[in-house]
Design a protein around this motif. Structure first.
Motif, PDB file in Angstrom:
ATOM      1  N   LEU A  63       3.095   7.501  -6.341  1.00  0.00           N
ATOM      2  CA  LEU A  63       2.155   8.517  -6.808  1.00  0.00           C
ATOM      3  C   LEU A  63       2.587   9.912  -6.369  1.00  0.00           C
ATOM      4  O   LEU A  63       2.502  10.879  -7.141  1.00  0.00           O
ATOM      5  CB  LEU A  63       0.755   8.214  -6.261  1.00  0.00           C
ATOM      6  CG  LEU A  63      -0.001   7.069  -6.951  1.00  0.00           C
ATOM      7  CD1 LEU A  63      -1.228   6.673  -6.145  1.00  0.00           C
ATOM      8  CD2 LEU A  63      -0.405   7.468  -8.362  1.00  0.00           C
ATOM      9  N   SER A  64       3.088  10.016  -5.141  1.00  0.00           N
ATOM     10  CA  SER A  64       3.530  11.310  -4.626  1.00  0.00           C
ATOM     11  C   SER A  64       4.749  11.808  -5.388  1.00  0.00           C
ATOM     12  O   SER A  64       4.833  12.995  -5.745  1.00  0.00           O
ATOM     13  CB  SER A  64       3.853  11.195  -3.133  1.00  0.00           C
ATOM     14  OG  SER A  64       2.701  10.809  -2.398  1.00  0.00           O
ATOM     15  N   TYR A 105      -4.099  10.468  -5.873  1.00  0.00           N
ATOM     16  CA  TYR A 105      -4.414   9.134  -5.351  1.00  0.00           C
ATOM     17  C   TYR A 105      -5.923   8.909  -5.499  1.00  0.00           C
ATOM     18  O   TYR A 105      -6.696   9.022  -4.556  1.00  0.00           O
ATOM     19  CB  TYR A 105      -3.987   9.046  -3.886  1.00  0.00           C
ATOM     20  CG  TYR A 105      -4.061   7.651  -3.305  1.00  0.00           C
ATOM     21  CD1 TYR A 105      -3.229   6.644  -3.759  1.00  0.00           C
ATOM     22  CD2 TYR A 105      -4.974   7.351  -2.287  1.00  0.00           C
ATOM     23  CE1 TYR A 105      -3.277   5.375  -3.223  1.00  0.00           C
ATOM     24  CE2 TYR A 105      -5.039   6.086  -1.736  1.00  0.00           C
ATOM     25  CZ  TYR A 105      -4.191   5.095  -2.216  1.00  0.00           C
ATOM     26  OH  TYR A 105      -4.255   3.832  -1.666  1.00  0.00           O
ATOM     27  N   GLN A 161       0.814  -1.211   0.000  1.00  0.00           N
ATOM     28  CA  GLN A 161       0.000   0.000   0.000  1.00  0.00           C
ATOM     29  C   GLN A 161       0.851   1.266   0.000  1.00  0.00           C
ATOM     30  O   GLN A 161       0.613   2.201  -0.777  1.00  0.00           O
ATOM     31  CB  GLN A 161      -0.928  -0.002   1.232  1.00  0.00           C
ATOM     32  CG  GLN A 161      -1.904  -1.152   1.276  1.00  0.00           C
ATOM     33  CD  GLN A 161      -2.837  -1.171   0.093  1.00  0.00           C
ATOM     34  OE1 GLN A 161      -3.376  -0.151  -0.307  1.00  0.00           O
ATOM     35  NE2 GLN A 161      -3.032  -2.355  -0.492  1.00  0.00           N
ATOM     36  N   THR A 162       1.851   1.293   0.890  1.00  0.00           N
ATOM     37  CA  THR A 162       2.660   2.504   1.041  1.00  0.00           C
ATOM     38  C   THR A 162       3.481   2.797  -0.205  1.00  0.00           C
ATOM     39  O   THR A 162       3.644   3.957  -0.599  1.00  0.00           O
ATOM     40  CB  THR A 162       3.600   2.365   2.261  1.00  0.00           C
ATOM     41  OG1 THR A 162       2.828   2.044   3.413  1.00  0.00           O
ATOM     42  CG2 THR A 162       4.367   3.662   2.507  1.00  0.00           C
ATOM     43  N   TYR A 183      -6.749   3.699  -7.876  1.00  0.00           N
ATOM     44  CA  TYR A 183      -5.477   3.273  -7.284  1.00  0.00           C
ATOM     45  C   TYR A 183      -5.705   2.570  -5.950  1.00  0.00           C
ATOM     46  O   TYR A 183      -5.025   1.589  -5.621  1.00  0.00           O
ATOM     47  CB  TYR A 183      -4.552   4.473  -7.081  1.00  0.00           C
ATOM     48  CG  TYR A 183      -3.907   4.978  -8.349  1.00  0.00           C
ATOM     49  CD1 TYR A 183      -3.086   4.154  -9.107  1.00  0.00           C
ATOM     50  CD2 TYR A 183      -4.116   6.286  -8.785  1.00  0.00           C
ATOM     51  CE1 TYR A 183      -2.483   4.611 -10.275  1.00  0.00           C
ATOM     52  CE2 TYR A 183      -3.514   6.761  -9.950  1.00  0.00           C
ATOM     53  CZ  TYR A 183      -2.707   5.912 -10.687  1.00  0.00           C
ATOM     54  OH  TYR A 183      -2.114   6.372 -11.840  1.00  0.00           O
ATOM     55  N   LEU A 184      -6.640   3.093  -5.167  1.00  0.00           N
ATOM     56  CA  LEU A 184      -6.949   2.463  -3.874  1.00  0.00           C
ATOM     57  C   LEU A 184      -7.435   1.030  -4.084  1.00  0.00           C
ATOM     58  O   LEU A 184      -6.982   0.096  -3.406  1.00  0.00           O
ATOM     59  CB  LEU A 184      -8.018   3.287  -3.150  1.00  0.00           C
ATOM     60  CG  LEU A 184      -8.572   2.674  -1.850  1.00  0.00           C
ATOM     61  CD1 LEU A 184      -7.466   2.539  -0.811  1.00  0.00           C
ATOM     62  CD2 LEU A 184      -9.730   3.513  -1.307  1.00  0.00           C
ATOM     63  N   GLY A 212      -4.565  -1.259  -5.259  1.00  0.00           N
ATOM     64  CA  GLY A 212      -3.685  -1.617  -4.149  1.00  0.00           C
ATOM     65  C   GLY A 212      -4.282  -2.685  -3.261  1.00  0.00           C
ATOM     66  O   GLY A 212      -3.592  -3.632  -2.844  1.00  0.00           O
ATOM     67  N   TRP A 245       5.485   0.473  -9.700  1.00  0.00           N
ATOM     68  CA  TRP A 245       4.988  -0.126  -8.455  1.00  0.00           C
ATOM     69  C   TRP A 245       5.193  -1.641  -8.448  1.00  0.00           C
ATOM     70  O   TRP A 245       5.623  -2.216  -7.446  1.00  0.00           O
ATOM     71  CB  TRP A 245       3.510   0.236  -8.330  1.00  0.00           C
ATOM     72  CG  TRP A 245       2.799  -0.346  -7.149  1.00  0.00           C
ATOM     73  CD1 TRP A 245       3.094  -0.169  -5.835  1.00  0.00           C
ATOM     74  CD2 TRP A 245       1.635  -1.188  -7.204  1.00  0.00           C
ATOM     75  NE1 TRP A 245       2.191  -0.837  -5.061  1.00  0.00           N
ATOM     76  CE2 TRP A 245       1.281  -1.472  -5.875  1.00  0.00           C
ATOM     77  CE3 TRP A 245       0.858  -1.699  -8.238  1.00  0.00           C
ATOM     78  CZ2 TRP A 245       0.178  -2.253  -5.549  1.00  0.00           C
ATOM     79  CZ3 TRP A 245      -0.241  -2.472  -7.917  1.00  0.00           C
ATOM     80  CH2 TRP A 245      -0.564  -2.751  -6.593  1.00  0.00           C
ATOM     81  N   LEU A 273       2.777   2.216  -3.310  1.00  0.00           N
ATOM     82  CA  LEU A 273       1.935   2.831  -4.339  1.00  0.00           C
ATOM     83  C   LEU A 273       1.706   4.316  -4.037  1.00  0.00           C
ATOM     84  O   LEU A 273       1.792   5.167  -4.931  1.00  0.00           O
ATOM     85  CB  LEU A 273       0.596   2.094  -4.429  1.00  0.00           C
ATOM     86  CG  LEU A 273      -0.411   2.615  -5.466  1.00  0.00           C
ATOM     87  CD1 LEU A 273       0.212   2.623  -6.858  1.00  0.00           C
ATOM     88  CD2 LEU A 273      -1.687   1.787  -5.446  1.00  0.00           C
ATOM     89  N   PHE A 274       1.442   4.630  -2.767  1.00  0.00           N
ATOM     90  CA  PHE A 274       1.214   6.026  -2.369  1.00  0.00           C
ATOM     91  C   PHE A 274       2.470   6.864  -2.597  1.00  0.00           C
ATOM     92  O   PHE A 274       2.394   7.997  -3.094  1.00  0.00           O
ATOM     93  CB  PHE A 274       0.792   6.075  -0.902  1.00  0.00           C
ATOM     94  CG  PHE A 274       0.558   7.468  -0.390  1.00  0.00           C
ATOM     95  CD1 PHE A 274      -0.614   8.148  -0.681  1.00  0.00           C
ATOM     96  CD2 PHE A 274       1.527   8.107   0.377  1.00  0.00           C
ATOM     97  CE1 PHE A 274      -0.821   9.447  -0.216  1.00  0.00           C
ATOM     98  CE2 PHE A 274       1.330   9.396   0.846  1.00  0.00           C
ATOM     99  CZ  PHE A 274       0.146  10.063   0.543  1.00  0.00           C
ATOM    100  N   LEU A 275       3.660   6.307  -2.255  1.00  0.00           N
ATOM    101  CA  LEU A 275       4.908   7.054  -2.408  1.00  0.00           C
ATOM    102  C   LEU A 275       5.235   7.304  -3.885  1.00  0.00           C
ATOM    103  O   LEU A 275       5.674   8.392  -4.262  1.00  0.00           O
ATOM    104  CB  LEU A 275       6.056   6.296  -1.744  1.00  0.00           C
ATOM    105  CG  LEU A 275       6.041   6.259  -0.214  1.00  0.00           C
ATOM    106  CD1 LEU A 275       7.168   5.383   0.305  1.00  0.00           C
ATOM    107  CD2 LEU A 275       6.156   7.669   0.365  1.00  0.00           C
TER     108      LEU A 275
END
Length: 466
Positions: free
Chosen positions: A34-35, A41, A27-28, A45-46, A49, A113, A30-32
């Motif tokens: 994207l950032s 987000y 999970q993390t 994407y949620l 993941g 990812w 994918l968030f990183l």
């Protein structure tokens, strides 16, 4: 009468924590990503993941990724982790295809990812493995182990402890009342006394773990030892001596309230069977695309070289001993396919001029990629023998028919190790079967890829093929 109790699988004490780490990494990361790419987000994407995480965790349960790996090799841990992540990614692909949402997200981000997690999921396990390895080598997290029974299974277990100090198990020695009458002579210098002496030492706190490796015939003796050790807090394990036999894919299973152990079972079940078939379909399609023109040329040369059909279809045993037709380019004037089949020998008069070249370079086997595509064969597996040879050698070589618990292959572990061509002695066939069974016991996708790479590197010419 008390209810039967199941034997639990070997679970890691920290398996719940490991599951949480894997979930957070997926999970993390994918968030990183994207950032870093300054992407929003969004809801898709949620969902992606979460689907990847669920797919990974379900596959991890199937492959028992969270079991105790204290005696496992990291390469095996890494390969299992990668296969589980492939399962997670496959679930994502299926979701994107049927939901028609692939255009809502960046393919570059999803690609980054996928690659990052392939490294990260195996990477944190490697760091943990390295940390525990160093600590155990330094004398931390170690446990004193004794083996009751100087048997063959006991010796095999002792070799694991001695050859792999990173496991943290320190072998104190063997205890056996009948060591002089047992067959293994190795490690007799480690024999410290009788079993009663071992029990007394355990009660005094000199041993932390005991493995009982007595023969199953000594059931009364084993029961007595367990009763005596019931007065201690020692961890006790039983090592059944039938594990020294040629077990294939040995695992626990349940039949109602009764627990059983598989003895002869194919490793190609469930997800493994699907992965193996996917490997065969993709591999055969790629190879057939490459070799299509060379195959047409060989077919033309065969027609020019000698009279007869281009292809020779011979009956051989396939999966579970069922008869299949294996395709080859014809390399002989005669086409034996009956109850008696004479193997090719050096300077065999039946072999055509072109056939000699085809056999020495293994080009006569090329049509078998069609067998692989249709599902009767695999890219990697034990080489199929003529039905007549199967019927002959199944009576002469122990465990011979177990090689048919998987599909026959175009190349195999036995062939890579030099056991191909004519089997003019019984020893040659025994060695071939030995390597075939080793392949089945240790099968994995990574093992298949290793065999394929070695086949390519070492070439297709072989001095034993004629």
């Amino acid at each position: 009468m008390s209810e039967p109790r199941y034997v639990k699988d070997s679970a890691n004490a920290y398996s719940a924590l490991y599951r949480c780490i894997d979930f957070l990494i997926i999970q993390t990361s994918l968030f990183l990503i994207l950032s870093l790419r300054e992407e929003a987000y969004i809801h898709t994407y949620l969902v992606v993941g979460l689907i990847a995480s669920i797919g990974f965790l379900f596959a991890a349960e199937s492959y028992q990724l969270y079991r105790c790996w204290r005696l496992g090799e990291f390469s095996r841990i890494a390969s299992y982790t990668f296969l589980c992540w492939v399962a997670g990614v496959f679930c994502v692909v299926i979701f994107l295809f049927f939901s028609k949402t692939s255009l809502d997200i960046s393919r570059l981000i999803v690609g980054l990812w996928i690659v990052f997690n392939s490294i990260a999921l195996a990477g944190w396990r490697f760091l943990l493995y390295l940390f525990l390895y160093k600590r155990r080598q330094a004398g931390f997290y170690t446990r004193k182990v004794a083996i009751f029974g100087l048997t063959q299974s006991g010796v095999l277990l002792a070799e694991q402890f001695i050859n792999k100090p990173e496991t943290g198990y320190i072998l104190t020695g063997f205890y056996d009342d009948r060591a002089d009458t047992r067959s293994p002579t190795k490690y007799k210098e480690h024999l410290l006394g009788g079993i009663n002496q071992g029990i007394e030492l355990a009660k005094a706190g000199g041993i932390e773990v005991i493995y009982i490796a007595l023969p199953l015939a000594a059931q009364k003796r084993i029961e007595g030892v367990l009763r005596s050790l019931g007065d201690t807090t020692i961890d006790v394990f039983i090592v059944p001596d039938f594990f020294t036999f040629n077990l294939l894919n040995a695992r626990l299973s349940h039949l109602g309230a009764i627990q059983t152990i598989s003895v002869y079972e194919s490793p190609m079940t469930g997800p493994s069977r699907l992965l193996k078939r996917l490997e065969d379909i993709l591999g055969s399609l790629v190879i057939l695309t490459i070799i299509a023109l060379p195959m047409l040329l060989i077919a033309l040369l065969i027609k020019i070289d000698s009279r007869g059909p281009v292809l020779f279809k011979q009956l051989r045993y396939g999966l579970d001993g069922r008869a299949i037709q294996v395709w080859k380019f014809r390399s002989m004037h005669s086409m034996e396919n009956g109850k008696v089949v004479n193997q090719a020998v050096r300077n065999d008069v039946r072999i055509t001029k072109l056939g000699a070249i085809l056999r020495q370079t293994s080009l006569d086997e090329l049509p078998q990629f069609i067998n692989v595509l249709f599902g009767s064969m695999s890219l990697v597996g034990p080489r199929p023998h003529a039905v007549a040879h199967n019927e002959e050698y199944r009576k002469l070589v122990d465990y011979y028919m177990l090689r048919h618990k998987v599909k026959p292959g175009i190349t195999g572990w036995a062939q890579i190790n030099g056991w191909r061509g004519e089997t003019d002695t019984l020893v040659k066939m025994q060695k071939r079967v030995e390597f075939d069974l080793e392949y089945i016991r240790n099968w994995s996708i990574s093992f298949d890829l290793k065999i394929i790479c070695l086949t390519i590197v070492r070439g297709f010419r072989d001095k034993n093929a004629y």
